[in-house]
Each structure stands twice: as structure tokens, then as C-alpha cells.
Scaffold this motif. Structure first.
Motif, PDB file in Angstrom:
ATOM      1  N   HIS A  49       0.967  -1.319   0.082  1.00 36.81           N
ATOM      2  CA  HIS A  49       0.195   0.104   0.114  1.00 36.81           C
ATOM      3  C   HIS A  49       0.772   1.131   0.034  1.00 36.81           C
ATOM      4  CE1 HIS A  49      -3.821  -1.545   0.300  1.00 36.81           C
ATOM      5  NE2 HIS A  49      -3.695  -2.575   1.083  1.00 36.81           N
ATOM      6  N   MET A  50       0.418   2.100  -0.802  1.00 37.27           N
ATOM      7  CA  MET A  50       1.136   3.718  -0.757  1.00 37.27           C
ATOM      8  C   MET A  50       2.295   3.564  -1.613  1.00 37.27           C
ATOM      9  SD  MET A  50       0.173   5.175   3.187  1.00 37.27           S
ATOM     10  CE  MET A  50       0.556   6.617   2.583  1.00 37.27           C
ATOM     11  N   LYS A  51       2.738   2.380  -2.063  1.00 34.79           N
ATOM     12  CA  LYS A  51       3.965   2.249  -2.888  1.00 34.79           C
ATOM     13  C   LYS A  51       3.875   1.053  -3.642  1.00 34.79           C
ATOM     14  CE  LYS A  51       7.031   0.396   0.650  1.00 34.79           C
ATOM     15  NZ  LYS A  51       6.170   0.500   1.961  1.00 34.79           N
ATOM     16  N   ALA A  52       2.974   0.685  -4.062  1.00 34.14           N
ATOM     17  CA  ALA A  52       2.793  -0.318  -4.937  1.00 34.14           C
ATOM     18  C   ALA A  52       3.456  -0.417  -6.462  1.00 34.14           C
ATOM     19  CB  ALA A  52       1.325  -0.725  -5.171  1.00 34.14           C
ATOM     20  N   ARG A  53       3.870  -1.660  -6.863  1.00 32.72           N
ATOM     21  CA  ARG A  53       4.404  -1.625  -8.089  1.00 32.72           C
ATOM     22  C   ARG A  53       3.393  -2.423  -8.855  1.00 32.72           C
ATOM     23  NH1 ARG A  53      10.012  -0.241  -9.180  1.00 32.72           N
ATOM     24  NH2 ARG A  53      10.536   1.221  -6.967  1.00 32.72           N
ATOM     25  N   ILE A  54       3.309  -2.155 -10.451  1.00 29.48           N
ATOM     26  CA  ILE A  54       2.327  -2.593 -11.229  1.00 29.48           C
ATOM     27  C   ILE A  54       3.026  -4.039 -11.592  1.00 29.48           C
ATOM     28  CG2 ILE A  54       1.375  -2.312 -13.525  1.00 29.48           C
ATOM     29  CD1 ILE A  54       1.144   0.731 -13.183  1.00 29.48           C
ATOM     30  N   LYS A  55       2.053  -5.079 -11.685  1.00 29.19           N
ATOM     31  CA  LYS A  55       2.529  -6.480 -12.168  1.00 29.19           C
ATOM     32  C   LYS A  55       1.911  -6.660 -13.631  1.00 29.19           C
ATOM     33  CE  LYS A  55       2.897  -9.481  -8.963  1.00 29.19           C
ATOM     34  NZ  LYS A  55       2.394 -10.409  -7.730  1.00 29.19           N
ATOM     35  N   ARG A  56       0.548  -6.372 -13.572  1.00 31.60           N
ATOM     36  CA  ARG A  56       0.254  -6.628 -14.854  1.00 31.60           C
ATOM     37  C   ARG A  56      -1.186  -5.718 -15.440  1.00 31.60           C
ATOM     38  NH1 ARG A  56      -2.214 -11.670 -14.098  1.00 31.60           N
ATOM     39  NH2 ARG A  56      -4.422 -10.783 -14.397  1.00 31.60           N
ATOM     40  N   ILE A  57      -1.343  -5.480 -16.354  1.00 32.93           N
ATOM     41  CA  ILE A  57      -2.640  -4.652 -16.848  1.00 32.93           C
ATOM     42  C   ILE A  57      -3.592  -5.244 -17.791  1.00 32.93           C
ATOM     43  CG2 ILE A  57      -3.302  -2.811 -18.349  1.00 32.93           C
ATOM     44  CD1 ILE A  57      -0.894  -1.051 -17.086  1.00 32.93           C
ATOM     45  N   ASP A  58      -4.862  -5.648 -17.529  1.00 35.11           N
ATOM     46  CA  ASP A  58      -5.555  -5.981 -18.261  1.00 35.11           C
ATOM     47  C   ASP A  58      -6.162  -5.166 -19.204  1.00 35.11           C
ATOM     48  OD1 ASP A  58      -5.308  -8.310 -16.676  1.00 35.11           O
ATOM     49  OD2 ASP A  58      -7.410  -7.953 -15.665  1.00 35.11           O
ATOM     50  N   ASP A  59      -5.800  -5.798 -20.580  1.00 36.64           N
ATOM     51  CA  ASP A  59      -6.153  -4.511 -21.736  1.00 36.64           C
ATOM     52  C   ASP A  59      -7.390  -4.789 -22.333  1.00 36.64           C
ATOM     53  OD1 ASP A  59      -5.327  -6.392 -22.895  1.00 36.64           O
ATOM     54  OD2 ASP A  59      -3.822  -5.409 -24.203  1.00 36.64           O
ATOM     55  N   GLU A  60      -8.240  -5.768 -21.929  1.00 31.62           N
ATOM     56  CA  GLU A  60      -9.197  -6.164 -22.646  1.00 31.62           C
ATOM     57  C   GLU A  60     -10.466  -5.074 -22.932  1.00 31.62           C
ATOM     58  OE1 GLU A  60     -12.499  -9.732 -22.546  1.00 31.62           O
ATOM     59  OE2 GLU A  60     -10.931  -9.940 -20.943  1.00 31.62           O
ATOM     60  N   ARG A  61     -10.757  -4.710 -21.841  1.00 33.15           N
ATOM     61  CA  ARG A  61     -11.909  -3.790 -21.765  1.00 33.15           C
ATOM     62  C   ARG A  61     -11.414  -2.235 -22.631  1.00 33.15           C
ATOM     63  NH1 ARG A  61     -14.920  -2.887 -16.009  1.00 33.15           N
ATOM     64  NH2 ARG A  61     -16.612  -2.083 -17.607  1.00 33.15           N
ATOM     65  N   ILE A  62     -10.259  -1.969 -22.072  1.00 30.61           N
ATOM     66  CA  ILE A  62      -9.741  -0.640 -22.630  1.00 30.61           C
ATOM     67  C   ILE A  62      -9.921  -0.939 -24.384  1.00 30.61           C
ATOM     68  CG2 ILE A  62      -7.804   0.633 -23.172  1.00 30.61           C
ATOM     69  CD1 ILE A  62      -7.161   0.353 -20.272  1.00 30.61           C
ATOM     70  N   ARG A  63      -9.166  -2.101 -24.871  1.00 28.70           N
ATOM     71  CA  ARG A  63      -9.145  -2.382 -26.252  1.00 28.70           C
ATOM     72  C   ARG A  63     -10.630  -2.276 -26.962  1.00 28.70           C
ATOM     73  NH1 ARG A  63      -4.568  -2.603 -28.393  1.00 28.70           N
ATOM     74  NH2 ARG A  63      -2.753  -3.981 -27.310  1.00 28.70           N
ATOM     75  N   LYS A  64     -11.512  -2.911 -26.378  1.00 32.12           N
ATOM     76  CA  LYS A  64     -12.954  -2.889 -26.806  1.00 32.12           C
ATOM     77  C   LYS A  64     -13.469  -1.481 -26.962  1.00 32.12           C
ATOM     78  CE  LYS A  64     -14.903  -7.279 -25.183  1.00 32.12           C
ATOM     79  NZ  LYS A  64     -15.570  -8.123 -24.107  1.00 32.12           N
ATOM     80  N   ASP A  65     -13.230  -0.740 -25.828  1.00 31.95           N
ATOM     81  CA  ASP A  65     -13.772   0.718 -25.927  1.00 31.95           C
ATOM     82  C   ASP A  65     -13.014   1.649 -27.255  1.00 31.95           C
ATOM     83  OD1 ASP A  65     -15.527   0.901 -23.906  1.00 31.95           O
ATOM     84  OD2 ASP A  65     -14.136   0.954 -22.271  1.00 31.95           O
ATOM     85  N   LEU A  66     -11.823   1.193 -27.239  1.00 32.61           N
ATOM     86  CA  LEU A  66     -11.004   2.037 -28.183  1.00 32.61           C
ATOM     87  C   LEU A  66     -11.688   1.673 -29.776  1.00 32.61           C
ATOM     88  CD1 LEU A  66      -7.289   1.846 -27.038  1.00 32.61           C
ATOM     89  CD2 LEU A  66      -8.743   3.926 -27.102  1.00 32.61           C
ATOM     90  N   ASP A  67     -11.658   0.124 -29.809  1.00 36.55           N
ATOM     91  CA  ASP A  67     -12.293  -0.267 -30.967  1.00 36.55           C
ATOM     92  C   ASP A  67     -13.709   0.131 -31.345  1.00 36.55           C
ATOM     93  OD1 ASP A  67     -10.027  -1.852 -31.375  1.00 36.55           O
ATOM     94  OD2 ASP A  67     -10.661  -3.649 -30.907  1.00 36.55           O
TER      95      ASP A  67
END
Lengths: 412, 412
Positions: free
Chosen positions: A109-127
Motif C-alpha cells: 500500500h502507498m508504494k505498490a508496483r504494477i505487475k500486470r494490466i488487463d487491456d481487454e476492456r480498454i481495447r474494446k472501448d477503443l475499437d
């Protein structure tokens, strides 16, 4: 058609009017045929308001988990307002919190590191032709707890999204119009750079230039994300942060960074034997004091002088630790100064051009500036000088290395 | 050991000081051996601040999806602060947004209905001795979009959690200390009820008593959740909302509800033929005007007078629609009055006690109050009277039915 990630900081979305201005800017990119993901911070002042509430409840040790729940509301407000502003001008948009994307992080907490990003919803919206508006600075761990990325986390969110979606460019909008050869408040002749390499930008950031957070630059470099710094309020191309193989011949020096809040400490006459550095710096590290430059002079009569710099706020504590150490280590004397600054030349050109450091030392000597410490790396030379010489040092070096001129003119 | 769900509204958590007071109250229950789930609203004023920001962006039709993203930050701030306040006084607590619980709803933004509650995480926390703090008013749909439950949604959240977890009691903390026989601002002798049945509470809520939202009462009744209304600021047992088979003999009348903002409209001399009611009320409904009481007098010479009441704000629009209708329907005349109020007696005792309505009419007649409309249901009698008689009607009925006395004394 390009895929662009844009990040707008707190001052760029500080009022409803400014949010509307951002919406117009985003609309122009979309009208141009680009797919746009927008990452936003909390409206300026909002995070401090929330931290103030937390301090009223518990000023000593509020729960990090609940701090993250609290402060992430700041960006959540901005994504909703920006999405509404986009709808209002006819741009289909959809907002996402870090949890909704989802931006998966570790549990810190307060200094987390990104491990993965799910891009499925974003791609659908962009498309589907939508602009995607994402809350910066925040993520979610595998247990569904809300996390934050720590200082400057919105830049990191933008770069991580650009990397995950293989964006063509990640644009960081801020209140300056690019990266300068040095701080224009100190040297009015400072010139905006059209390009700078990742390595140089990293050095500039770590040496005190506050245009970009160092973590986001590291991240962008690691994942080959082209990064551009631009102004939210003015038109312009900003500064592109590039990889070295761009084919442009590099100037010797890209810029001059400096850091005001330095202090140095020397422990004199310590026995020059294996392990002495650890014996000195171990207790300093145990006290959570960060050490920057470390210099050890050559041995004389079996003893040596050991010098390091710390943040000015840590000066008193570090001095107290050293004083205690002299009894066990047998050092002769503690010497310190908290009225010093660090000035650094940065440039990948140093690799192929000799004599940079000596030109630097010569310039400073001509101005009567005494150098107290020196430290070098492959693409930078840092010197510590008395605080009163900061402006003079920056300006004389800016002049000596022709930084006010076009880059082409200084290649040599 | 009991499992208790407590709900604190916006004024109960309106400042950091009040949040600390709530934390102390929660701590006392936990110290008593109870497991506690706390549902909170946004700090008072916060929701309006957020709605104000949205109105600045788009005052006509902001996206409902983004409105939900925006306003849910209000409760999220409160859950974080309350959890911190609990930690500060040594109570282990954990906060959850609607999405985190998760409180699954349908897709209707701004007026979603709860479909299911996942109780796994909450149960684990309770078993581990933690207080669970849940954001009221909010949920998440199957696509992960943030939803809100509409007005009074925090009460609904509390009742739904109590139902899902089979809680022993659902306590609604508010700024009044219970349900009264009538509004004490109108009749100072109004008495707090120790108990009231669900049906009575439903009638009271639908007739203008604002202590509880009608949806949460319906929900509690449907799922057999014992509901108690108490004061956040004073000690006391409040009012328990019970099922009828509690063994306590019921008073004839539990209370007197009233509603000030009424208006009535009559269309005179319309042909008394099948479908006339629909022909009149259809266009009214199409205009989104809610109709409350509907009265149709007996036919005379093949025509009838048709009367209904609407909210005072809708009076002008409804009158205009009726005027237009007379040309096609052949009504003789429109008659209307927007200076009327509705006064209702509520009590399950009516079922077994005859003569309630006639005592009511007799009392009003003795005071010279003309009754304009009458409508009855199994457990209530409503009359419409001129606005100026509201206080007199309420007080004389309160006196006539002995409501200021203890319940026991009036059973008979």
C-alpha cells in the motif's frame, strides 16, 4: 491512425474549466484519427484536502490500506468529470478506476508496483471509437484491495498503459512545455530541448529536474515507450525522450541539473581497513537516511577521510550518528556543511568526447568557485559547491557549453 | 454474541469529530461481544459538492454511468476515515466499497437494484474479530461498472447486508431518536413509539414521514430483518420495527402522517363510460407526473366527476393537460386547488377495531374542518383538507386517539 496515451497532472485538471480545456484537446486528437487513452491525476488541492482529513483522524500512523481507499477518490472524481466533459462535446468516452481496468499491483500500500494490466476492456472501448479515461496513481492487488503507486504514480500509470497496449507515444502534459537545458528560473537563457535520451532524462530526474518522475522514465526506457513532455496550456511539440539510435548526432551536453537541498559530512582520520565504509554507512542506512554521493580519499598514514552527502533534512541526525561512531571507529574528527549544492552536467556525448570534465572544472575555477566534491558517471559529472555559487555555476557552465545555441551548432 | 448491522447517515458522519463519535459507539458494541458491520453515507454536504461539480461540467444531461463514478467517492472517503478512526482507538476494522464487497446490482445507473451480495470477505473479517465498514448507496453490475441505488440507498445497503448475513438486527442511526406518533414540530405532545409494525412503517413512510426510506422498509419486511431506528447522538432504544406476531397487543392507531405538498384536480362531468380513467390518467403518466389519491364519484346523468391529487410542483402542468383533454373527452369543467394537505391515520389496529374512520371524521367535523377527499386502505385512512387546517387536524386527531399516552393505556 496512432494509439496515444496522454497524461494530465493535477494542475492541468485543477478546475472544471481546465477539465473542459483538456476535453477539447483530447477531441482534436480523436478528430485527427488517433485512438486516445487519457490518464488523469486528482484535481490540484484535492489530494491535500484528503490527506488533511486523514491527519485529523490519525496524524501519526493512519492505516496504509485505508489511506489508499481515501486518496484514490481524488482521481476517481477527475475521470468522471472528464468523461462527462467529453460527452458534452460529442466525444464518446468511458472512465475506469485502477481496479476497473484492472491495473494489478503487488500488495504494498502507498508504494505498490504494477505487475500486470488487463487491456481487454480498454481495447474494446477503443475499437468502438471511445476515448478511455483512466484514473492515474492507483491499482488493485490480487485480493481486490485498492493500492496506490506512490509519488508521481500517474506518470507511471500512463507509461505502463502505453507499454501494455503498445502505444505509439506516451504524452505527459504538465505546466512546462518540455525539458530544458537547465532551470529557466536560474538561467533565463535555458533552451527547450526537442529531444533528449532516456539515459540523460534519467540522470536529469535523479539529479533534481522535476519534469518527470524517475520511475516513469525507467519504465518507459525498459519497455521502449516513446515518451513526450508537453504543456497542457500551450501548443508545441514539447520534448521527445528517445532511444540513442535515433540517428541524430548528439550534443556533448544536454543539460545542467542541480539540487539545492544537500549537506555533506566527513569523518576524518578513520583507519583505512576493509569494512570501514560499511561500518560508517551501515548505521546511517539503519536510520533510514539516504546517502547520495560517497567519496573516499586516498590513505595517508593508514587513515583516510570518508565523505558523503545526504538530504539537508537528515543532516543533524546523520551528524549525531557519526559522532557516536567515532568512539568505536577511532575517527579523529567530524566535519560537516549543510550549505552546499550539487551541480551536474548531463550528456551522452561525454562517452565520445573527452575533456568535458576539465572544461567544467576550468570554467568553475575561472569564476572563483571552489569545488568541494566530485563524482562522475558515464554520462554525467557532478560537483558539490557552496550554496552561494549555485546560480553563478549554472550560468557559467550553460555559457561554456553553448547550451543556449541550437543543438546542431554545438555538435563538434 | 449478536451480529448487528449499523447504518450512519450523512449528518452522523458530517465531520471528523462525528466520525470519531461513531467509532466510539461501534467500539462499545464490539466490546459487548457483538459482531458489527457499519454502513456509512457520504459526509453531509459532500454529495452536493460533487453534484455541483457535475453541474458545472454538464448541467442538462450528465452521463448516468459517470455520475455514479463521481458520487460514490463520497462514501468511499467516509469508509476510509471511519476505519482509520476505529484503528486509532484499537479496533481492527476494514473498509469495503460496494464493488469490493461485492454488492451486485442490475445495470440501472443512479437507481440500481441489488441482486446479490457476496458475503465471503465480510464473514472472514467478522470471524477474525474485525469491524467491517461498508460504503452505503453503491454497488457494481456484472460488467464491473459502478452503480448507485438512488435516494436513501444507504438504508437499503444496510438492510440488504443484514438480510444476506442473517443479522440479528439492522440499526438505522439518524438525527431523530425514533419513530413518533406524528411530527413533534406540529404536535409537541407527539410520543416516540417503542415499536411499530412494518406495514405501519411503510404507510408512514409513503405518507410523508421521512425517518426511513420506503424501499429499505419494504426490503426489511420482505427479508424479515428486524429494523431499529435510533439517534446517533443520544442514548436510547429507539423504535423497533417489528412483525405483527410479536405478541404485543396493538394500539388502534400508531401514528398520524401528513404531507404538505399536495394539489388536487377535478375534471367535472366526464362521460361515465369504460376507459375514462385511463383516458384521463394516461396523458398525466406520459408527462411523468405521479398521481397519489384517485377518487371517482358516482355517476349522475351519465357523467361523473373525476378527482386526483399530484405533487404541488406538478399542479400547473397537470392542469394544462386536463384543459386540453376536455375538448376530446367532453368534460364540462376543470376544478383545482393547490392549497391542500393530506392527513392520514395509520394503525394495524384498524383491522380489528371498527369505528376508527368515523371517530376521525367526527373529530374533524367538531373542529369545523371540511374534508375534501377521503381514501382508505386496510391500515390507514387519509383525508385531504385545506392547508390552513393541517396543524389543527393533526393535534385534534392526536388528542382524540390518545396518542400522547403510553401504548398500553390505549389498547382496548
Amino acid at each position: 491512425m496512432a494509439l496515444i496515451v496522454q497524461k494530465y497532472g493535477g494542475t492541468s485538471v485543477g478546475t472544471v474549466e481546465k477539465i473542459k480545456t483538456v476535453a477539447e484537446k483530447v477531441k482534436r486528437f480523436q478528430a485527427n484519427g488517433d485512438q486516445v487513452i487519457v490518464v488523469v491525476s486528482a484535481m490540484s488541492g484535492e489530494t491535500n484536502r484528503l490527506l488533511g482529513l486523514a491527519a485529523e483522524v490519525d496524524e501519526t500512523s493512519p492505516s496504509p490500506r485505508e489511506m489508499d481507499v481515501l486518496v484514490t477518490t481524488g482521481e476517481q472524481v477527475t475521470i468522471a468529470l472528464l468523461s462527462m466533459a467529453l460527452h458534452k462535446i460529442g466525444v464518446d468516452a468511458r472512465s475506469y478506476t485502477g481496479s476497473q481496468v484492472r491495473i494489478l499491483t503487488d500488495h504494498s500500500h502507498m508504494k505498490a508496483r504494477i505487475k500486470r494490466i488487463d487491456d481487454e476492456r480498454i481495447r474494446k472501448d477503443l475499437d468502438a471509437g471511445r476515448v478511455v479515461v483512466v484514473a492515474g496513481f492507483q491499482g488493485v492487488d490480487t485480493d481486490g484491495n485498492i493500492t496506490t503507486l506512490g509519488r508521481g504514480g500517474s506518470d507511471t500509470t500512463a507509461v505502463a498503459l502505453a507499454a501494455a497496449l503498445k502505444a505509439d507515444e506516451c504524452q505527459i502534459y504538465t505546466d512546462v512545455d518540455g525539458v530544458y537545458t537547465t532551470d529557466p528560473r536560474v538561467e533565463p537563457k535555458a533552451r527547450k530541448l526537442d529531444r533528449i535520451t532516456f539515459e540523460e532524462m534519467l540522470e536529469m530526474a535523479s539529479l533534481g529536474s522535476k519534469v518527470l518522475q524517475i520511475r516513469s522514465v525507467e519504465f518507459a526506457g525498459k519497455y521502449n515507450v516513446p515518451l513526450r513532455v508537453l504543456s497542457s496550456f500551450e501548443e508545441g511539440e514539447g520534448t521527445l525522450i528517445t532511444f540513442e539510435d535515433t540517428g541524430v548526432e548528439q550534443a556533448k551536453i544536454s543539460g545542467i541539473a542541480f539540487s539545492r537541498d544537500e549537506a555533506k559530512l566527513t569523518i576524518k582520520g578513520v583507519p583505512d581497513e576493509p569494512g570501514v565504509a560499511y561500518k560508517i554507512l551501515g548505521p546511517i542506512a539503519d536510520a533510514n537516511i539516504e546517502v547520495d554521493m560517497i567519496v573516499q580519499n586516498i590513505s595517508k598514514d593508514g587513515t583516510t577521510d570518508f565523505t558523503f552527502t545526504v538530504h539537508r533534512n537528515d543532516y543533524e541526525r546523520a551528524a549525531a550518528i557519526l559522532t557516536e561512531l567515532t568512539s568505536t571507529l577511532g575517527g579523529e574528527e567530524i566535519d560537516g556543511d549543510d550549505k552546499i549544492v550539487k551541480v551536474s552536467l548531463v550528456g551522452v556525448g561525454m562517452r565520445s568526447h573527452a575533456g568535458i570534465a576539465s572544461t567544467m572544472f576550468e570554467t568553475l575555477a575561472r569564476e572563483g568557485i571552489n569545488i568541494r566534491l566530485i563524482s562522475t558517471s558515464e554520462i554525467k559529472v557532478s560537483v558539490v559547491v557552496d550554496e552561494k555559487y549555485l546560480e553563478l555555476a549554472v550560468r557559467s557552465l550553460h555559457e561554456a557549453f553553448n547550451l543556449a545555441q541550437d543543438e546542431v551548432a554545438t555538435v563538434g
